[in-house]
Design a protein around this motif. Sequence first.
Motif, short mmCIF file in Angstrom:
data_model
loop_
_atom_site.label_atom_id
_atom_site.label_comp_id
_atom_site.label_asym_id
_atom_site.label_seq_id
_atom_site.Cartn_x
_atom_site.Cartn_y
_atom_site.Cartn_z
N CYS A 24 -2.56 0.16 -4.03
CA CYS A 24 -2.07 -1.13 -3.55
C CYS A 24 -1.53 -1.89 -4.74
N ALA A 25 -0.22 -2.07 -4.77
CA ALA A 25 0.43 -2.81 -5.84
C ALA A 25 0.48 -4.29 -5.47
N ALA A 26 -0.09 -5.11 -6.33
CA ALA A 26 -0.19 -6.54 -6.05
C ALA A 26 0.75 -7.33 -6.96
N LYS A 68 -10.93 -13.85 7.17
CA LYS A 68 -10.41 -15.06 6.55
C LYS A 68 -9.79 -14.81 5.18
N TRP A 69 -9.76 -13.54 4.76
CA TRP A 69 -9.17 -13.24 3.45
C TRP A 69 -7.72 -13.68 3.43
N THR A 70 -7.27 -14.08 2.24
CA THR A 70 -6.02 -14.80 2.13
C THR A 70 -4.78 -13.92 2.26
N TYR A 71 -4.77 -12.83 1.53
CA TYR A 71 -3.55 -12.01 1.46
C TYR A 71 -3.81 -10.61 2.01
N TRP A 72 -2.84 -10.11 2.74
CA TRP A 72 -2.95 -8.78 3.35
C TRP A 72 -1.66 -7.99 3.15
N GLY A 73 -1.81 -6.69 2.97
CA GLY A 73 -0.66 -5.82 2.92
C GLY A 73 -0.27 -5.36 4.31
N GLU A 128 0.83 -1.20 0.00
CA GLU A 128 0.00 0.00 0.00
C GLU A 128 0.87 1.26 0.00
N SER A 129 0.32 2.32 -0.58
CA SER A 129 0.98 3.62 -0.56
C SER A 129 -0.09 4.70 -0.67
N GLY A 130 0.33 5.93 -0.43
CA GLY A 130 -0.57 7.06 -0.61
C GLY A 130 -1.16 7.62 0.67
N ALA A 162 -6.93 6.09 10.58
CA ALA A 162 -6.70 4.66 10.82
C ALA A 162 -5.53 4.19 9.96
N MET A 163 -5.11 2.97 10.21
CA MET A 163 -4.21 2.27 9.30
C MET A 163 -5.09 1.59 8.26
N TYR A 164 -4.78 1.82 7.00
CA TYR A 164 -5.55 1.24 5.91
C TYR A 164 -4.79 0.10 5.26
N TYR A 165 -5.49 -1.01 5.06
CA TYR A 165 -4.89 -2.20 4.49
C TYR A 165 -5.64 -2.62 3.23
N CYS A 166 -4.91 -3.14 2.27
CA CYS A 166 -5.59 -3.81 1.17
C CYS A 166 -5.45 -5.31 1.36
N ALA A 167 -6.40 -6.03 0.83
CA ALA A 167 -6.42 -7.48 0.98
C ALA A 167 -7.04 -8.12 -0.25
#
Length: 121
Positions: free
Chosen positions: A22-24, A107-112, A6-8, A91-96
Amino acid sequence: QVQLVESGGGSVQAGGSLRLSCAASGFTFGSYCMGWFRQAPGKEREGVAAIDTGGSTSYPEFVKGRFTISKDNANNTLYLQMNNLKAEDTAMYYCAADSLCRINFDKWTYWGQGTQVTVSS
């Protein structure tokens, strides 16, 4: 190796805007549901936006009309445009990512690793 970066994030005044990216890599981006989540200190993690493989989006009421999720499958990038930010958006923002698009996002598989958003009033 799967990566979500994640960025920005940053600090803005109330009423301002930010665009998170979010670069995946390491998985078939277009075949996964993608989402943005956030967690403030002392609070539970909550979902703020999701987009499925067909491009359909969903938002909780508290961000509807202010946040927009989008994705670029060609560049494996997820975005979150946040307008009219409020102090409570801090907040802290995450992509998943999740191939099953499960309602239970825990239960999501991948997290930043997350990017911090701070909104001052």
